[in-house]
Design a protein around this motif. Structure first.
Motif, mmCIF file in Angstrom:
data_model
loop_
_atom_site.group_PDB
_atom_site.id
_atom_site.type_symbol
_atom_site.label_atom_id
_atom_site.label_comp_id
_atom_site.label_asym_id
_atom_site.label_seq_id
_atom_site.Cartn_x
_atom_site.Cartn_y
_atom_site.Cartn_z
ATOM 1 N N LEU A 59 0.857 -1.194 -0.056
ATOM 2 C CA LEU A 59 -0.121 -0.052 0.019
ATOM 3 C C LEU A 59 0.982 1.267 0.125
ATOM 4 C CD1 LEU A 59 -2.609 1.591 0.214
ATOM 5 C CD2 LEU A 59 -2.780 1.166 2.592
ATOM 6 N N LEU A 60 1.801 1.397 0.743
ATOM 7 C CA LEU A 60 2.830 2.414 0.736
ATOM 8 C C LEU A 60 3.464 2.793 -0.515
ATOM 9 C CD1 LEU A 60 4.689 2.096 4.118
ATOM 10 C CD2 LEU A 60 2.526 3.611 3.437
ATOM 11 N N HIS A 61 3.838 1.525 -1.579
ATOM 12 C CA HIS A 61 4.249 1.641 -2.513
ATOM 13 C C HIS A 61 3.367 2.267 -3.560
ATOM 14 C CE1 HIS A 61 7.711 -0.592 -1.820
ATOM 15 N NE2 HIS A 61 7.187 -1.592 -1.689
ATOM 16 N N PHE A 62 2.054 2.320 -3.591
ATOM 17 C CA PHE A 62 1.016 2.846 -4.428
ATOM 18 C C PHE A 62 0.879 4.187 -3.762
ATOM 19 C CE2 PHE A 62 -0.467 -1.480 -5.390
ATOM 20 C CZ PHE A 62 -0.860 -1.189 -6.924
ATOM 21 N N LEU A 63 1.047 4.550 -2.662
ATOM 22 C CA LEU A 63 0.885 6.010 -2.010
ATOM 23 C C LEU A 63 2.062 6.803 -2.661
ATOM 24 C CD1 LEU A 63 -0.410 5.079 1.550
ATOM 25 C CD2 LEU A 63 -1.824 5.916 -0.471
ATOM 26 N N ARG A 64 3.386 5.990 -2.521
ATOM 27 C CA ARG A 64 4.629 6.795 -3.085
ATOM 28 C C ARG A 64 4.247 7.038 -4.608
ATOM 29 N NH1 ARG A 64 7.273 3.537 1.496
ATOM 30 N NH2 ARG A 64 7.863 5.422 2.974
ATOM 31 N N ALA A 65 3.986 5.823 -5.113
ATOM 32 C CA ALA A 65 3.696 6.021 -6.422
ATOM 33 C C ALA A 65 2.901 7.188 -7.212
ATOM 34 C CB ALA A 65 3.267 4.651 -7.088
ATOM 35 N N ALA A 66 1.906 7.198 -6.488
ATOM 36 C CA ALA A 66 0.869 8.535 -6.493
ATOM 37 C C ALA A 66 1.593 9.900 -6.526
ATOM 38 C CB ALA A 66 -0.256 8.429 -5.776
ATOM 39 N N ALA A 74 7.669 0.868 -9.515
ATOM 40 C CA ALA A 74 8.460 -0.504 -9.715
ATOM 41 C C ALA A 74 8.010 -1.724 -8.803
ATOM 42 C CB ALA A 74 9.858 -0.280 -10.078
ATOM 43 N N GLU A 75 8.057 -1.332 -7.624
ATOM 44 C CA GLU A 75 7.774 -2.438 -6.740
ATOM 45 C C GLU A 75 6.470 -2.680 -6.486
ATOM 46 O OE1 GLU A 75 10.029 -3.611 -4.466
ATOM 47 O OE2 GLU A 75 11.663 -2.580 -4.411
ATOM 48 N N ALA A 76 5.508 -1.848 -6.897
ATOM 49 C CA ALA A 76 3.952 -2.094 -7.024
ATOM 50 C C ALA A 76 3.696 -3.030 -8.235
ATOM 51 C CB ALA A 76 3.100 -0.918 -6.873
ATOM 52 N N ARG A 106 -2.847 -2.481 -17.091
ATOM 53 C CA ARG A 106 -3.733 -1.313 -16.986
ATOM 54 C C ARG A 106 -4.466 -0.880 -15.963
ATOM 55 N NH1 ARG A 106 -4.699 -4.113 -21.856
ATOM 56 N NH2 ARG A 106 -6.790 -4.929 -21.094
ATOM 57 N N GLN A 107 -4.954 -2.131 -15.085
ATOM 58 C CA GLN A 107 -5.670 -1.946 -13.681
ATOM 59 C C GLN A 107 -4.618 -1.046 -12.897
ATOM 60 O OE1 GLN A 107 -7.067 -5.913 -13.035
ATOM 61 N NE2 GLN A 107 -8.796 -4.940 -12.480
ATOM 62 N N LEU A 108 -3.547 -1.672 -12.952
ATOM 63 C CA LEU A 108 -2.545 -0.792 -11.731
ATOM 64 C C LEU A 108 -2.202 0.542 -12.283
ATOM 65 C CD1 LEU A 108 0.922 -2.243 -10.367
ATOM 66 C CD2 LEU A 108 0.817 -0.012 -11.991
ATOM 67 N N LEU A 109 -2.219 0.785 -13.360
ATOM 68 C CA LEU A 109 -2.158 2.413 -13.751
ATOM 69 C C LEU A 109 -3.361 3.169 -13.407
ATOM 70 C CD1 LEU A 109 -0.413 2.075 -17.487
ATOM 71 C CD2 LEU A 109 0.634 2.746 -15.232
ATOM 72 N N GLN A 110 -4.377 2.547 -13.327
ATOM 73 C CA GLN A 110 -5.722 3.206 -13.005
ATOM 74 C C GLN A 110 -5.606 3.284 -11.579
ATOM 75 O OE1 GLN A 110 -8.811 0.802 -14.467
ATOM 76 N NE2 GLN A 110 -8.413 1.195 -16.671
ATOM 77 N N ALA A 111 -5.170 2.188 -10.699
ATOM 78 C CA ALA A 111 -5.155 2.335 -9.250
ATOM 79 C C ALA A 111 -4.145 3.466 -8.915
ATOM 80 C CB ALA A 111 -4.687 1.076 -8.828
ATOM 81 N N VAL A 112 -3.067 3.622 -9.577
ATOM 82 C CA VAL A 112 -2.066 4.851 -9.314
ATOM 83 C C VAL A 112 -2.717 6.044 -9.486
ATOM 84 C CG1 VAL A 112 0.115 5.418 -9.635
ATOM 85 C CG2 VAL A 112 -0.089 3.246 -9.505
ATOM 86 N N GLU A 113 -3.137 6.248 -10.727
ATOM 87 C CA GLU A 113 -3.876 7.643 -10.895
ATOM 88 C C GLU A 113 -5.045 7.798 -10.017
ATOM 89 O OE1 GLU A 113 -4.763 10.875 -12.706
ATOM 90 O OE2 GLU A 113 -3.055 9.264 -13.326
ATOM 91 N N ALA A 115 -5.003 6.841 -6.803
ATOM 92 C CA ALA A 115 -4.567 7.061 -5.594
ATOM 93 C C ALA A 115 -4.026 8.581 -5.308
ATOM 94 C CB ALA A 115 -3.111 6.158 -5.328
ATOM 95 N N ARG A 116 -4.000 9.330 -6.614
ATOM 96 C CA ARG A 116 -3.809 10.768 -6.733
ATOM 97 C C ARG A 116 -4.636 11.472 -5.725
ATOM 98 N NH1 ARG A 116 0.617 10.816 -9.872
ATOM 99 N NH2 ARG A 116 0.612 9.393 -11.933
#
Length: 315
Positions: A59-66, A74-76, A106-113, A115-116
């Protein structure tokens, strides 16, 4: 709890003779924080510190990626897109177009977006946005959590609960930093993770009630005695499961050789809560009571031990 543990240590009791028992290790995050605040050494038995758990790190990887952190992205990617190993994940983090041909990518990119929204929030809104994000992307995260739990749905659910606990940490963060943003919150976590000098093999034991079977300690803190937590809401609806929870409660009670502390709290993440029904079922309820600690005393320990013997419970 932490203050009482510090006082017990000061009285000469070795840290390994003190145990903090809980229904699930998903409850450990605020306990670890409290022990650190009182400079009490501790160790998490059968697990690792909260911020070191795989699902929490994810979860922290997603938050930092955002926030634009490509290393975290990359970790996510490596964790959630099966076809991408570490090297390919790093390339995809630098060029996200490589993820587009893969459904999970594609789902991951949507999840990161998505998370913004969290990255743009401040204070208490951080927790609300994080909880909403977890609900929206639970189905995406679930196969990963289930894999890490080796197919055990209960263990996977506990991992998901750990991610939800990050939102609770954000609420605590908002109390002392009302306008704090995600970057500040992540920096606070980094500082806490770097303060690892209190995590010691010979420290106070933080462990689940299941893991405590067969063990005894000078002083025991049985924490999280709240309806919906212990017993859980699910168990409360099933007589057989409720009885198993009740037996597990007695496991915790009879782990103490000298001092036993039963603890609850008044306000949870969704508002006021009720103390567990196990309080009223436990002997020795007219012992000294401390509002921030709970019921305690050797008499409680002896009464409960006697009850266990009378009932012929084999723990």
């Amino acid at each position: 709890m932490a203050e009482a543990a510090a006082q017990t240590l000061a009285s000469g009791v070795p840290p390994e003779e003190i145990a903090v028992l809980m229904r699930s290790l998903s409850l450990s995050r605020p306990l670890e924080a409290a022990l650190r605040r009182f400079r009490v050494p501790y160790t998490v038995v059968g697990g690792v510190g909260f911020w070191e758990r795989r699902e929490v790190k994810l979860l922290l990887h997603f938050l930092r990626a955002a926030t634009g952190d490509t290393l975290a992205l990359a970790e996510a990617i490596a964790a959630t897109v099966p076809r991408f190993g570490p090297k390919k994940a790093q390339k995809a983090a630098e060029d996200p177009r490589l993820l587009l041909p893969v459904p999970e990518g594609r789902q991951l990119l949507q999840a990161v977006e998505d998370a913004r929204r969290i990255a743009e929030a401040r204070g208490l809104a951080l927790a609300g946005e994080t909880e909403a994000w977890l609900r929206r992307w639970r189905e995406f995260l679930w196969p990963v959590l289930l894999d890490w739990a080796e197919g055990n749905t209960e263990a996977a659910s506990e991992r998901y609960m750990n991610t939800e606990e990050v939102a609770n940490a954000m609420r605590g963060f908002a109390e002392h930093t009302p306008q704090g943003d995600l970057a500040t919150f992540l920096q606070d976590i980094l500082l806490e993770m770097e303060d690892g000098d209190l995590e010691k093999p010979q420290g106070v034991r933080l462990m689940t009630l299941h893991a405590s079977k067969g063990l005894e300690f000078h002083s025991v803190f049985l924490v999280g005695l709240v309806e919906g937590v212990f017993p859980s809401w699910r168990s409360a609806q099933n007589p057989a499961q409720l009885e198993e929870e009740r037996r597990l409660h007695y496991v915790g009670l009879t782990r103490a050789k000298e001092n036993l502390y039963l603890t609850t709290y008044q306000v949870g993440e969704r508002g006021p809560v009720r103390p567990s029904r196990f309080f009223t079922e436990t002997p020795g309820q007219h012992l000294p009571y401390h509002p921030s600690i709970g019921y305690h005393g050797r008499e409680t320990t002896e009464a409960v031990s006697g009850l266990a013997q009378i009932a012929s419970l084999d723990w």
